[in-house]
Design a protein around this motif. Structure first.
Motif, PDB file in Angstrom:
ATOM      1  N   TRP A  29       0.863  -1.182   0.000  1.00  0.00           N
ATOM      2  CA  TRP A  29       0.000   0.000   0.000  1.00  0.00           C
ATOM      3  C   TRP A  29       0.901   1.233   0.000  1.00  0.00           C
ATOM      4  O   TRP A  29       1.710   1.416   0.907  1.00  0.00           O
ATOM      5  N   THR A  30       0.751   2.061  -1.042  1.00  0.00           N
ATOM      6  CA  THR A  30       1.703   3.146  -1.266  1.00  0.00           C
ATOM      7  C   THR A  30       1.006   4.418  -1.739  1.00  0.00           C
ATOM      8  O   THR A  30       0.146   4.360  -2.632  1.00  0.00           O
ATOM      9  N   THR A  43       0.983  10.981   6.039  1.00  0.00           N
ATOM     10  CA  THR A  43       0.887  10.337   7.349  1.00  0.00           C
ATOM     11  C   THR A  43       0.172   8.999   7.238  1.00  0.00           C
ATOM     12  O   THR A  43      -0.904   8.895   6.641  1.00  0.00           O
ATOM     13  N   PHE A  44       0.768   7.973   7.817  1.00  0.00           N
ATOM     14  CA  PHE A  44       0.177   6.634   7.830  1.00  0.00           C
ATOM     15  C   PHE A  44      -0.722   6.502   9.045  1.00  0.00           C
ATOM     16  O   PHE A  44      -0.269   6.636  10.188  1.00  0.00           O
ATOM     17  N   ALA A 108       4.027  -3.510   8.661  1.00  0.00           N
ATOM     18  CA  ALA A 108       3.741  -2.086   8.505  1.00  0.00           C
ATOM     19  C   ALA A 108       4.750  -1.218   9.244  1.00  0.00           C
ATOM     20  O   ALA A 108       5.431  -1.650  10.174  1.00  0.00           O
ATOM     21  N   GLU A 111       2.125   3.520  12.856  1.00  0.00           N
ATOM     22  CA  GLU A 111       1.134   4.526  12.480  1.00  0.00           C
ATOM     23  C   GLU A 111       1.526   5.865  13.092  1.00  0.00           C
ATOM     24  O   GLU A 111       2.011   5.942  14.215  1.00  0.00           O
ATOM     25  N   VAL A 115       5.354   9.251   5.605  1.00  0.00           N
ATOM     26  CA  VAL A 115       6.000   8.367   4.638  1.00  0.00           C
ATOM     27  C   VAL A 115       6.218   9.116   3.327  1.00  0.00           C
ATOM     28  O   VAL A 115       5.279   9.713   2.785  1.00  0.00           O
ATOM     29  N   MET A 121       3.735   1.952   2.819  1.00  0.00           N
ATOM     30  CA  MET A 121       3.381   2.066   4.229  1.00  0.00           C
ATOM     31  C   MET A 121       3.265   0.691   4.876  1.00  0.00           C
ATOM     32  O   MET A 121       3.603   0.517   6.040  1.00  0.00           O
ATOM     33  N   CYS A 150      -5.628   8.311   6.364  1.00  0.00           N
ATOM     34  CA  CYS A 150      -4.283   8.765   5.994  1.00  0.00           C
ATOM     35  C   CYS A 150      -4.316  10.193   5.443  1.00  0.00           C
ATOM     36  O   CYS A 150      -3.491  11.040   5.801  1.00  0.00           O
ATOM     37  N   THR A 154      -2.822  13.575   7.270  1.00  0.00           N
ATOM     38  CA  THR A 154      -1.790  14.345   6.568  1.00  0.00           C
ATOM     39  C   THR A 154      -2.162  15.814   6.507  1.00  0.00           C
ATOM     40  O   THR A 154      -1.343  16.702   6.780  1.00  0.00           O
TER      41      THR A 154
END
Length: 497
Positions: A29-30, A43-44, A108, A111, A115, A121, A150, A154
């Motif tokens: 997951w990106t 932000t994750f 992972a 959190e 990233v 993530m 996310c 962010t």
């Protein structure tokens, strides 16, 4: 609802489309790009909720803990009506139910980590070869759930960075900044879950919120405790119906009643543009000056319409000397006075304040803080109500989130897989192979693709879920600490520049 229905329709029979002998599907997951200028890290946040809510609660309640015959019959009925009778077989559903858990492993980053774009993530893979199909079958619901927390986390951090910076420059109270960004988005979000997830993302960086369910969300899924820590808070506040019911002719009497009788102490926020905001600012509030100054608390004036930059800071195109020209902060300072901060900026008397919560954006927040600074006022004279214009006016594509398979194994042989469409601008080009996430000498995250198993195992990605069990839990306090460190790091870098 049978949890297997929480997938795109095209996922239903991918298990038969992979090459014969497929044993492993490894995906990540990106965030692939940013549509917000100046934001190059995301932000994750949200995976722990997804695991607890969907992989554990929902799969147990709606699949594993129901009789096999019942859930298979339900699924068969749905798919036969959807794809046509006997379009697929269902032995894989029976086998998964017999197993009794989801045979996947998720590795992972912590959190709260920011990233870099095009850095994974988390990764997910199947742990049993016959269930290779489960990895990407989960993509739909995983993507549906995780992109919003996310994204909101962010964006809330970007607000916090702006407000921290200007509070430092203009000498505002840094302890006030967590309350300076207030979540007003609940009513404008795409459903209750969106409001909770987004509201929780907001609360990673602020404590001001009107989204009460976000507090429950963080207690339920992120080990927070409102009796032991400040999760989120607000103050008594009016709405237009309250002011209208008091009638326009008696608006000042409504103000008097609210500040003297209903809320004789503490903070109270009063919406003030129901009819004529400038009349409230220049006539009613000055008449109430002495009553406000003797209160043990603060009266917060809330404009709710017009251009927020002009309303708060003044309109340079308005007639010189008018309230519109001066703006609300200057008008209130003329009436109540205040103090001068250590860096030389004006702070309103502590008994009076201002909040604006209509159509605030990052750009407007920045401009308001800058305009106040140019006029000689501290940024902390204003609270920003951050609403759905910020938190709902986004999509999965705001940061280009995607879950993609980059490695697989067929008959025991590893295959590095990737996509690189010639018709794309490069955004959709994926990594390939196993992924290793590590920190460079400066502590910055970097990703190495085409890694071997040793490199993949030794990086920053840690197993948080495996075979039905959540192995690592984070608390709200831990995630907030990570976010605070990110803000401090950014401020340090800016000062050095």
């Amino acid at each position: 609802m049978n949890t297997l229905n929480l997938a795109d329709g095209y996922k239903v029979d991918h298990r038969n489309q992979y090459p014969e002998g497929t044993e492993l599907v490894y995906s990540n997951w990106t965030p692939r790009k940013s549509r917000i200028p100046g934001v190059d890290k995301v932000t994750f946040f949200g995976l722990q909720y997804f695991i607890k809510k969907y992989l554990q609660e929902d799969f147990d309640r709606n699949f594993f803990n129901k009789p096999k015959q019942e859930v298979v019959a339900e699924y068969r009925r749905r798919i036969n009506a959807y794809l046509g009778p006997d379009a697929i077989t269902f032995e894989h559903v029976e086998a998964l139910h017999d197993l009794g858990y989801l045979p996947v492993e998720i590795k992972a980053l912590p959190e709260g980590t920011r990233v870099p774009l095009r850095t994974a993530m988390f990764t997910i893979k199947n742990t049993l070869p016959q269930f290779f199909w489960v990895t990407n079958f989960l993509e739909t619901i995983l993507s549906c759930v995780i992109w919003m927390p996310c994204t909101s986390a962010t964006i809330s951090l970007e607000y916090r960075k702006i407000l921290n910076q200007y509070a430092i420059e203009t000498g505002g109270d840094m302890e006030f900044v967590p309350f300076q960004g207030h979540d007003f988005s609940f009513r404008g979000m795409a459903g209750l879950e969106a409001a909770m997830m987004s509201g929780a993302g907001h609360l990673l960086n602020f404590t001001g919120t009107d989204t009460i369910p976000a507090i429950d969300f963080l207690e339920e899924y992120y080990n927070a405790d409102a009796t032991k820590e400040m999760i989120g808070a607000s103050v008594p506040a009016t709405e237009h119906s309250v002011m209208c019911m008091g009638t326009e002719l008696d608006e000042i009497e409504t103000f008097k009643r609210l500040i003297n009788e209903t809320y004789p102490t503490g903070i109270v926020s009063i919406v003030s543009d129901t009819w004529d905001f400038w009349k409230v600012i220049t006539e009613y509030v000055p008449q109430l000056k002495e009553q406000i100054l003797v209160r043990d608390g603060k009266v917060v004036i809330r404009p709710d319409s017009g251009d927020p930059i002009k309303i708060i800071c003044g309109d340079p195109e308005a007639e010189v000397g008018t309230p519109e020209y001066k703006g609300a902060v200057e008008c209130l300072y003329e009436t109540f006075g205040g103090t001068i901060s250590e860096t030389g900026y004006k702070l309103l008397d502590q008994h009076i304040g201002l909040i604006y919560g209509d159509s605030i954006t990052l750009e407007r927040c920045q401009q308001i803080c800058e305009n106040l600074k140019q006029k000689g006022f501290a940024s902390t004279n204003v609270v920003f109500g951050i609403g759905s214009f910020t938190y709902q006016y986004v999509t999965r594509d705001t940061f280009g989130f995607a879950m993609k398979a980059t490695y697989g194994e067929v008959n025991g042989q590893g295959r590095e897989i990737f996509k690189d469409p010639k018709t794309d601008d490069g955004t959709k080009k994926s990594a390939r192979g196993l992924l290793g996430i590590y920190k460079d000498a400066n502590g910055n995250l970097e990703m190495k693709d085409r890694a071997d198993y040793e490199t993949e195992a030794g990086g920053e990605l840690k197993t948080v879920y495996k075979d039905g069990q959540l192995l690592v839990e984070m608390s709200l306090a831990e995630i907030r600490d990570l976010q605070a460190q990110e803000v401090a790091m950014d401020l340090t870098q800016e000062e050095s520049i």
